[in-house]
Design a protein around this motif. Structure first.
Motif, PDB file in Angstrom:
ATOM      1  N   SER A  64       0.804  -1.227   0.000  1.00  0.00           N
ATOM      2  CA  SER A  64       0.000   0.000   0.000  1.00  0.00           C
ATOM      3  C   SER A  64       0.834   1.272   0.000  1.00  0.00           C
ATOM      4  N   ALA A  65       2.169   1.172   0.060  1.00  0.00           N
ATOM      5  CA  ALA A  65       3.001   2.373   0.129  1.00  0.00           C
ATOM      6  C   ALA A  65       4.401   2.072  -0.375  1.00  0.00           C
ATOM      7  N   VAL A  66       5.000   3.087  -0.995  1.00  0.00           N
ATOM      8  CA  VAL A  66       6.429   3.040  -1.337  1.00  0.00           C
ATOM      9  C   VAL A  66       7.148   3.949  -0.356  1.00  0.00           C
ATOM     10  N   LEU A  67       8.074   3.381   0.411  1.00  0.00           N
ATOM     11  CA  LEU A  67       8.806   4.133   1.418  1.00  0.00           C
ATOM     12  C   LEU A  67      10.213   4.438   0.912  1.00  0.00           C
ATOM     13  N   GLU A  68      10.697   5.619   1.220  1.00  0.00           N
ATOM     14  CA  GLU A  68      11.990   6.067   0.703  1.00  0.00           C
ATOM     15  C   GLU A  68      13.157   5.319   1.341  1.00  0.00           C
ATOM     16  N   ASN A  69      13.018   4.915   2.590  1.00  0.00           N
ATOM     17  CA  ASN A  69      14.093   4.232   3.303  1.00  0.00           C
ATOM     18  C   ASN A  69      13.565   2.939   3.903  1.00  0.00           C
ATOM     19  N   VAL A  70      14.342   1.869   3.775  1.00  0.00           N
ATOM     20  CA  VAL A  70      14.021   0.617   4.449  1.00  0.00           C
ATOM     21  C   VAL A  70      15.299   0.105   5.093  1.00  0.00           C
ATOM     22  N   ALA A  71      15.158  -0.884   5.956  1.00  0.00           N
ATOM     23  CA  ALA A  71      16.330  -1.516   6.564  1.00  0.00           C
ATOM     24  C   ALA A  71      17.072  -2.351   5.526  1.00  0.00           C
ATOM     25  N   GLY A  72      18.306  -2.671   5.820  1.00  0.00           N
ATOM     26  CA  GLY A  72      19.105  -3.462   4.895  1.00  0.00           C
ATOM     27  C   GLY A  72      18.498  -4.812   4.581  1.00  0.00           C
ATOM     28  N   ASP A  73      17.685  -5.357   5.504  1.00  0.00           N
ATOM     29  CA  ASP A  73      17.039  -6.650   5.266  1.00  0.00           C
ATOM     30  C   ASP A  73      15.677  -6.505   4.608  1.00  0.00           C
ATOM     31  N   GLY A  74      15.337  -5.265   4.196  1.00  0.00           N
ATOM     32  CA  GLY A  74      14.088  -5.042   3.487  1.00  0.00           C
ATOM     33  C   GLY A  74      12.886  -4.789   4.367  1.00  0.00           C
ATOM     34  N   LYS A  75      13.087  -4.695   5.680  1.00  0.00           N
ATOM     35  CA  LYS A  75      11.969  -4.442   6.583  1.00  0.00           C
ATOM     36  C   LYS A  75      11.797  -2.948   6.816  1.00  0.00           C
ATOM     37  N   GLU A  76      10.626  -2.581   7.319  1.00  0.00           N
ATOM     38  CA  GLU A  76      10.337  -1.167   7.570  1.00  0.00           C
ATOM     39  C   GLU A  76      11.141  -0.654   8.765  1.00  0.00           C
ATOM     40  N   LEU A  77      11.607   0.569   8.655  1.00  0.00           N
ATOM     41  CA  LEU A  77      12.332   1.224   9.735  1.00  0.00           C
ATOM     42  C   LEU A  77      11.367   1.983  10.643  1.00  0.00           C
ATOM     43  N   ALA A  78      11.784   2.198  11.879  1.00  0.00           N
ATOM     44  CA  ALA A  78      10.974   2.959  12.823  1.00  0.00           C
ATOM     45  C   ALA A  78      11.209   4.452  12.637  1.00  0.00           C
ATOM     46  N   GLY A  79      10.275   5.247  13.150  1.00  0.00           N
ATOM     47  CA  GLY A  79      10.457   6.689  13.228  1.00  0.00           C
ATOM     48  C   GLY A  79      10.217   7.426  11.919  1.00  0.00           C
ATOM     49  N   CYS A  80      10.595   8.713  11.933  1.00  0.00           N
ATOM     50  CA  CYS A  80      10.384   9.570  10.760  1.00  0.00           C
ATOM     51  C   CYS A  80      11.115   9.037   9.533  1.00  0.00           C
ATOM     52  N   LEU A  81      12.317   8.493   9.753  1.00  0.00           N
ATOM     53  CA  LEU A  81      13.096   7.986   8.628  1.00  0.00           C
ATOM     54  C   LEU A  81      12.343   6.871   7.909  1.00  0.00           C
ATOM     55  N   GLY A  82      11.729   5.997   8.667  1.00  0.00           N
ATOM     56  CA  GLY A  82      11.002   4.883   8.081  1.00  0.00           C
ATOM     57  C   GLY A  82       9.685   5.278   7.449  1.00  0.00           C
ATOM     58  N   ARG A  83       9.037   6.314   7.983  1.00  0.00           N
ATOM     59  CA  ARG A  83       7.719   6.724   7.456  1.00  0.00           C
ATOM     60  C   ARG A  83       7.839   7.660   6.260  1.00  0.00           C
ATOM     61  N   HIS A  84       9.051   8.066   5.924  1.00  0.00           N
ATOM     62  CA  HIS A  84       9.282   9.078   4.904  1.00  0.00           C
ATOM     63  C   HIS A  84       8.908   8.573   3.508  1.00  0.00           C
ATOM     64  N   GLN A  85       8.153   9.409   2.791  1.00  0.00           N
ATOM     65  CA  GLN A  85       7.784   9.121   1.404  1.00  0.00           C
ATOM     66  C   GLN A  85       8.199  10.283   0.509  1.00  0.00           C
ATOM     67  N   ASN A  86       8.617   9.944  -0.686  1.00  0.00           N
ATOM     68  CA  ASN A  86       9.048  10.921  -1.679  1.00  0.00           C
ATOM     69  C   ASN A  86       8.371  10.546  -3.000  1.00  0.00           C
ATOM     70  N   PRO A  87       7.189  11.120  -3.292  1.00  0.00           N
ATOM     71  CA  PRO A  87       6.437  10.703  -4.489  1.00  0.00           C
ATOM     72  C   PRO A  87       7.236  10.822  -5.782  1.00  0.00           C
ATOM     73  N   GLY A  88       8.037  11.878  -5.914  1.00  0.00           N
ATOM     74  CA  GLY A  88       8.814  12.058  -7.131  1.00  0.00           C
ATOM     75  C   GLY A  88       9.833  10.953  -7.333  1.00  0.00           C
ATOM     76  N   HIS A  89      10.469  10.537  -6.241  1.00  0.00           N
ATOM     77  CA  HIS A  89      11.462   9.470  -6.337  1.00  0.00           C
ATOM     78  C   HIS A  89      10.801   8.147  -6.698  1.00  0.00           C
ATOM     79  N   ALA A  90       9.627   7.887  -6.127  1.00  0.00           N
ATOM     80  CA  ALA A  90       8.921   6.648  -6.450  1.00  0.00           C
ATOM     81  C   ALA A  90       8.565   6.604  -7.932  1.00  0.00           C
ATOM     82  N   LEU A  91       8.121   7.746  -8.480  1.00  0.00           N
ATOM     83  CA  LEU A  91       7.778   7.793  -9.893  1.00  0.00           C
ATOM     84  C   LEU A  91       9.015   7.639 -10.777  1.00  0.00           C
ATOM     85  N   GLU A  92      10.125   8.243 -10.367  1.00  0.00           N
ATOM     86  CA  GLU A  92      11.362   8.086 -11.126  1.00  0.00           C
ATOM     87  C   GLU A  92      11.819   6.629 -11.084  1.00  0.00           C
ATOM     88  N   ALA A  93      11.767   6.015  -9.902  1.00  0.00           N
ATOM     89  CA  ALA A  93      12.097   4.592  -9.801  1.00  0.00           C
ATOM     90  C   ALA A  93      11.179   3.773 -10.702  1.00  0.00           C
TER      91      ALA A  93
END
Length: 420
Positions: free
Chosen positions: A223-252
């Motif tokens: 349901s979401a593309v997150l800008e940062n994830v952990a090295g093992d592919g899991k979601e990170l805690a805090g602001c870093l983990g919740r961060h989304q960048n729509p432009g980057h997702a579209l470029e990707a």
């Protein structure tokens, strides 16, 4: 089909004219004819307000000029190639801080003395892109040698040992992987492997690794593309983990569409359209004022970035490329409608009809916040790349719709989805 053709022709004409105006702005105002390279800190009318030279923007402008020269016939002009070579040679002389080590400066003085180094890979990535394109248009092997040597260094930093970047490994730092890193390496795989079977084979596994790492950023049960994830592919805690960048997702998204096309993977193509094009657009488009938000928090909390609600030029460029590429590859009408929606907003709000080029930074309501046309982050890259790619794709789509005398209209329709 007739309405589709009219829409495509309208945008082909608009994009082509705008690309000419944008390139003219940079060729008129940005060239340092005394010391080489380019000025990128340009005011609304092109006046230079700072003579610092940013290495990643130098590389981007060299790449842009070479790509235009190579791909679009009307830009096959000696002066454009000469400017690209001037920029490339400036990079060869000055970009590396302590040669033969491969770390590039981030900022140089006008005459090429290093001012600042960033502990990231991005100056080096655009150095690589510039050198490879210069080799393609000049045939000078020293440029390709530079590109390949830097590529090997980048892979070593990312996959083996990042210590050469100068970042200390602090015990409390999360093991975070930003999407930008595998994105840029995948971009370089496509760049170096274009029409080169040997290099494409050499970097095939790297391309697969990059695509897999990017796809890990689809989180929350898709349901979401997150800008940062952990090295093992899991979601990170805090602001870093919740961060989304729509432009980057579209470029990707359009990076992955190119990858899927090369692999002949229609299942991945459909997944990318859903998760990296439609999903970020639905969450990232401002329902009140139009345009894409710069940053979001996946839980709807207030983002911490001061510019989160601003409308920046580059996400809209990436959205135009992504939706038109998606439409070219799938024929889905919704993607053409979204391209038109984004393009209309972008041409209306960012374009400067008086002085040329585009404003980069708008307030949430679409009013110009900064009148500069270039700076440390905006140069001769996102806008001309977007316009050139869109022009080529629109031309391809129109050619596919045009009936040949032998085949007739019905055959033109049947070949529509085969447009490359």
């Amino acid at each position: 089909m007739e309405k589709e053709q009219e829409t495509l022709q309208l945008w082909k004409d608009r994009v082509e004219q705008e690309l000419d105006r944008v390139v003219a702005f940079w060729t008129e105002h940005s060239h340092d004819r005394e010391l080489g390279g380019f000025f990128t800190c340009l005011g609304r009318d092109g006046q230079v307000y700072d003579d610092l030279k940013y290495v990643w923007l130098q590389g981007r402008q060299v790449w842009t000029y070479c790509r235009l020269y190579r791909k679009i016939e009307r830009f096959r002009r000696p002066e454009l190639l000469a400017a690209a070579k001037s920029g490339g040679d400036f990079l060869l002389r000055h970009a590396l801080v302590t040669p033969p080590e491969k770390k590039c400066a981030f900022v140089l003085t006008q005459d090429g003395r290093p001012v600042k180094v960033q502990r990231t890979i991005f100056s080096e990535c655009f150095y690589t892109m510039a050198m490879n394109e210069l080799w393609r248009v000049t045939g000078d092997t020293r440029y390709q040698s530079e590109a390949l040597e830097m590529m090997e260094q980048l892979v070593h930093w990312v996959q083996v040992d990042p210590s050469g970047l100068g970042r200390p490994q602090l015990p409390g730092a999360p093991n975070a992987e930003p999407m930008a890193v595998p994105m840029m390496l995948l971009c370089l795989v496509e760049q170096l492997g274009e029409a080169d079977m040997e290099l494409m084979a050499r970097y095939s596994e790297l391309g697969d690794w990059c695509a897999a790492r990017i796809l890990q950023h689809v989180q929350r049960d898709g349901s979401a593309v997150l800008e940062n994830v952990a090295g093992d592919g899991k979601e990170l805690a805090g602001c870093l983990g919740r961060h989304q960048n729509p432009g980057h997702a579209l470029e990707a998204g359009w990076f992955l569409l190119r990858y899927a096309a090369r692999k002949g993977d229609s299942e991945l193509q459909a997944y990318v359209v859903d998760k990296f094009l439609l999903l970020p657009f639905r969450s990232g488009w401002d329902p009140d004022h139009g345009g894409l938000f710069s940053f979001q928090d996946v839980d709807g909390l207030c983002p911490t970035q001061l510019e989160w609600a601003m409308k920046l030029w580059w996400p809209h460029c990436e959205a135009m490329i992504a939706f038109l590429m998606g439409y070219r590859d799938t024929g889905e009408p919704v993607l053409l409608r979204l391209f038109c929606q984004v393009a209309e907003y972008t041409f209306r709000q960012f374009r400067d009809p008086e002085h040329g080029e585009w404003f980069g930074y708008l307030n949430r309501d679409g009013k110009v916040a900064l009148t500069i046309k270039g700076g440390p982050f905006k140069g001769c890259f996102h806008v001309p790349r977007c316009l050139a790619m869109c022009e080529e794709m629109l031309d391809t789509l129109l050619n596919a719709l045009a009936p040949s005398p032998e085949l007739g209209v019905s055959a033109a329709v049947s070949t529509r989805k085969g447009a490359e």
